[in-house]
Design an enzyme around this catalytic site. Sequence first.
Site, PDB file in Angstrom:
ATOM      1  N   ASN A 177      23.039  19.211 -12.142  1.00 26.54           N
ATOM      2  CA  ASN A 177      24.266  18.729 -12.780  1.00 26.54           C
ATOM      3  C   ASN A 177      25.495  19.537 -12.381  1.00 26.54           C
ATOM      4  O   ASN A 177      26.610  19.020 -12.402  1.00 26.54           O
ATOM      5  CB  ASN A 177      24.105  18.691 -14.301  1.00 26.54           C
ATOM      6  N   HIS A 215      14.001  20.392 -17.386  1.00 26.55           N
ATOM      7  CA  HIS A 215      15.006  19.339 -17.219  1.00 26.55           C
ATOM      8  C   HIS A 215      14.485  18.241 -16.293  1.00 26.55           C
ATOM      9  O   HIS A 215      14.379  18.442 -15.080  1.00 26.55           O
ATOM     10  CB  HIS A 215      16.311  19.939 -16.675  1.00 26.55           C
ATOM     11  N   GLU A 241      13.677  20.634 -13.217  1.00 20.86           N
ATOM     12  CA  GLU A 241      14.228  21.993 -13.159  1.00 20.86           C
ATOM     13  C   GLU A 241      13.579  22.788 -14.295  1.00 20.86           C
ATOM     14  O   GLU A 241      13.691  22.405 -15.469  1.00 20.86           O
ATOM     15  CB  GLU A 241      15.747  21.970 -13.336  1.00 20.86           C
ATOM     16  N   SER A 265      20.385  18.818 -20.646  1.00 20.45           N
ATOM     17  CA  SER A 265      20.914  18.789 -19.291  1.00 20.45           C
ATOM     18  C   SER A 265      22.121  19.695 -19.140  1.00 20.45           C
ATOM     19  O   SER A 265      22.593  19.921 -18.045  1.00 20.45           O
ATOM     20  CB  SER A 265      21.280  17.363 -18.906  1.00 20.45           C
TER      21      SER A 265
HETATM   22  N1  CAA Z   1       5.489   1.360 -12.314  1.00 20.21           N
HETATM   23  C1  CAA Z   1       5.133   1.971 -11.171  1.00 20.21           C
HETATM   24  N2  CAA Z   1       5.964   2.079 -10.117  1.00 20.21           N
HETATM   25  C2  CAA Z   1       7.160   1.506 -10.205  1.00 20.21           C
HETATM   26  C3  CAA Z   1       7.592   0.839 -11.367  1.00 20.21           C
HETATM   27  C4  CAA Z   1       6.680   0.749 -12.443  1.00 20.21           C
HETATM   28  N3  CAA Z   1       6.994   0.120 -13.558  1.00 20.21           N
HETATM   29  N4  CAA Z   1       8.858   0.389 -11.171  1.00 20.21           N
HETATM   30  C5  CAA Z   1       9.194   0.771  -9.937  1.00 20.21           C
HETATM   31  N5  CAA Z   1       8.190   1.434  -9.367  1.00 20.21           N
HETATM   32  C6  CAA Z   1       8.149   1.984  -8.016  1.00 20.21           C
HETATM   33  C7  CAA Z   1       8.530   0.897  -7.032  1.00 20.21           C
HETATM   34  O1  CAA Z   1       7.430   0.093  -6.721  1.00 20.21           O
HETATM   35  C8  CAA Z   1       9.006   1.696  -5.863  1.00 20.21           C
HETATM   36  O2  CAA Z   1       7.907   2.241  -5.166  1.00 20.21           O
HETATM   37  P1  CAA Z   1       7.902   2.295  -3.558  1.00 20.21           P
HETATM   38  O3  CAA Z   1       9.041   3.216  -3.196  1.00 20.21           O
HETATM   39  O4  CAA Z   1       6.553   2.838  -3.244  1.00 20.21           O
HETATM   40  O5  CAA Z   1       8.124   0.874  -3.132  1.00 20.21           O
HETATM   41  C9  CAA Z   1       9.737   2.844  -6.553  1.00 20.21           C
HETATM   42  O6  CAA Z   1       9.120   2.983  -7.846  1.00 20.21           O
HETATM   43  C10 CAA Z   1      11.212   2.575  -6.721  1.00 20.21           C
HETATM   44  O7  CAA Z   1      11.349   1.444  -7.562  1.00 20.21           O
HETATM   45  P2  CAA Z   1      12.316   0.194  -7.257  1.00 20.21           P
HETATM   46  O8  CAA Z   1      12.147  -0.267  -5.865  1.00 20.21           O
HETATM   47  O9  CAA Z   1      12.135  -0.822  -8.334  1.00 20.21           O
HETATM   48  O10 CAA Z   1      13.686   0.794  -7.500  1.00 20.21           O
HETATM   49  P3  CAA Z   1      14.780   1.242  -6.464  1.00 20.21           P
HETATM   50  O11 CAA Z   1      14.246   1.515  -5.134  1.00 20.21           O
HETATM   51  O12 CAA Z   1      15.880   0.282  -6.672  1.00 20.21           O
HETATM   52  O13 CAA Z   1      15.150   2.667  -7.084  1.00 20.21           O
HETATM   53  C11 CAA Z   1      15.906   4.225  -8.653  1.00 20.21           C
HETATM   54  C12 CAA Z   1      15.497   2.805  -8.447  1.00 20.21           C
HETATM   55  C13 CAA Z   1      14.689   5.147  -8.555  1.00 20.21           C
HETATM   56  C14 CAA Z   1      16.475   4.328 -10.048  1.00 20.21           C
HETATM   57  C15 CAA Z   1      16.949   4.618  -7.563  1.00 20.21           C
HETATM   58  O14 CAA Z   1      18.006   3.711  -7.565  1.00 20.21           O
HETATM   59  C16 CAA Z   1      17.481   5.993  -7.725  1.00 20.21           C
HETATM   60  O15 CAA Z   1      16.851   6.965  -7.352  1.00 20.21           O
HETATM   61  N6  CAA Z   1      18.710   6.100  -8.293  1.00 20.21           N
HETATM   62  C17 CAA Z   1      19.320   7.351  -8.568  1.00 20.21           C
HETATM   63  C18 CAA Z   1      18.809   7.870  -9.873  1.00 20.21           C
HETATM   64  C19 CAA Z   1      19.315   9.242 -10.154  1.00 20.21           C
HETATM   65  O16 CAA Z   1      20.101   9.817  -9.435  1.00 20.21           O
HETATM   66  N7  CAA Z   1      18.854   9.776 -11.278  1.00 20.21           N
HETATM   67  C20 CAA Z   1      19.285  11.055 -11.724  1.00 20.21           C
HETATM   68  C21 CAA Z   1      20.334  10.836 -12.730  1.00 20.21           C
HETATM   69  S1  CAA Z   1      20.963  12.378 -13.298  1.00 20.21           S
HETATM   70  C22 CAA Z   1      19.926  12.816 -14.499  1.00 20.21           C
HETATM   71  O17 CAA Z   1      19.027  12.145 -14.908  1.00 20.21           O
HETATM   72  C23 CAA Z   1      20.133  14.174 -15.037  1.00 20.21           C
HETATM   73  C24 CAA Z   1      21.044  14.312 -16.139  1.00 20.21           C
HETATM   74  O18 CAA Z   1      20.936  15.295 -16.817  1.00 20.21           O
HETATM   75  C25 CAA Z   1      22.112  13.359 -16.451  1.00 20.21           C
END
Ligand code: CAA
Length: 288
Positions: free
Chosen positions: A190, A140, A152, A119
Amino acid sequence: MSIRSVGVLGCGLMGSGIAQVSAHAGFPTVVREVAQAPLDKGLAAIRKFLQGGVDKGKLAAADMDRTLANLRGTTELSELAGCDLVIEAVSENLTLKRELIGAIDDVCGPATIVASNTSSLSITELSTFTRRPERFIGLHFFNPVPLMKLVEVVKTLRTAPGVAEDAADWCRAVGKIVVIVGDSTGFVVNRLLVPYMLDAIRVYEQGLASRDDIDNAMKLGCGYPMGPLLLGDYVGLDTTYSIAQIMFDEFREPRFAPPPLLKRLVLAGHHGRKTGRGFYDWSTTPPS
Ligand code: CAA
């Protein structure tokens, strides 16, 4: 697209997610960990996620079985022989990555595309560890990999024509949306996200608002899915700290400098969700 089989190095948070989406999309996928215990932990996380999908009615039980049948865990690097694409997703440690990327040269044929999920490290620098820099790129992914749509795809000056495009086709085949970016520390996401998360920690450190008020402010005021402090716990405060350090080393801009509070939390072992404690207490659900 020439990619038919996939190898993943590392079965942690990111590697397990990448292996899962690859196997789910029908690609025979082998995921390699350094020892049996972390491998078992990563494979258990995959099974738990898939079972969660079945329980929520999002995934057919047959799909789960098919995904698991496409997936093979190993502790042997040699098992990656024959993979068309190998994605390195081990921790952000240059020495470790150097060793593994170099070792892949001896295991896989010259046509294999080798990618890093780093990342923050330079893809160009990582490409100096392989004898195939023209087939080396960045892929990424974002956490949680099965739910986050973006990848990415990072080209360097030495990437041969068609390589990033083949890898991008594979990303689309596993259900992702691709952006092609140049090789600059932190790429696009990032570069923008990390200073925002660090600023949120500074705001908290300075006592401008409580943890929950900072998170609610950004969640409800900007429509973000989660607040920045919760996101830090989610990504891992150790990971956030290490990315910030790498970005600060590269750009020498104060906005990338890790705040002292972040350093203290990391030193205290409060790495967020993965250790059960960060800005939030993750031993309760939802965290508080
Ligand atoms: N199997 C299939 N689908 C699933 C599932 C599973 N086990 N678990 C959840 N889902 C589905 C849900 O059913 C839901 O679908 P719908 O939208 O169709 O209803 C969807 O996935 C979202 O799940 P949840 O409702 O359980 O979760 P949420 O709405 O609370 O979202 C999250 C969780 C996706 C983590 C959200 O909070 C989010 O996007 N957070 C931000 C995450 C983020 O910014 N990540 C990037 C971090 S930076 C990075 O990674 C880069 C780096 O280099 C550091």
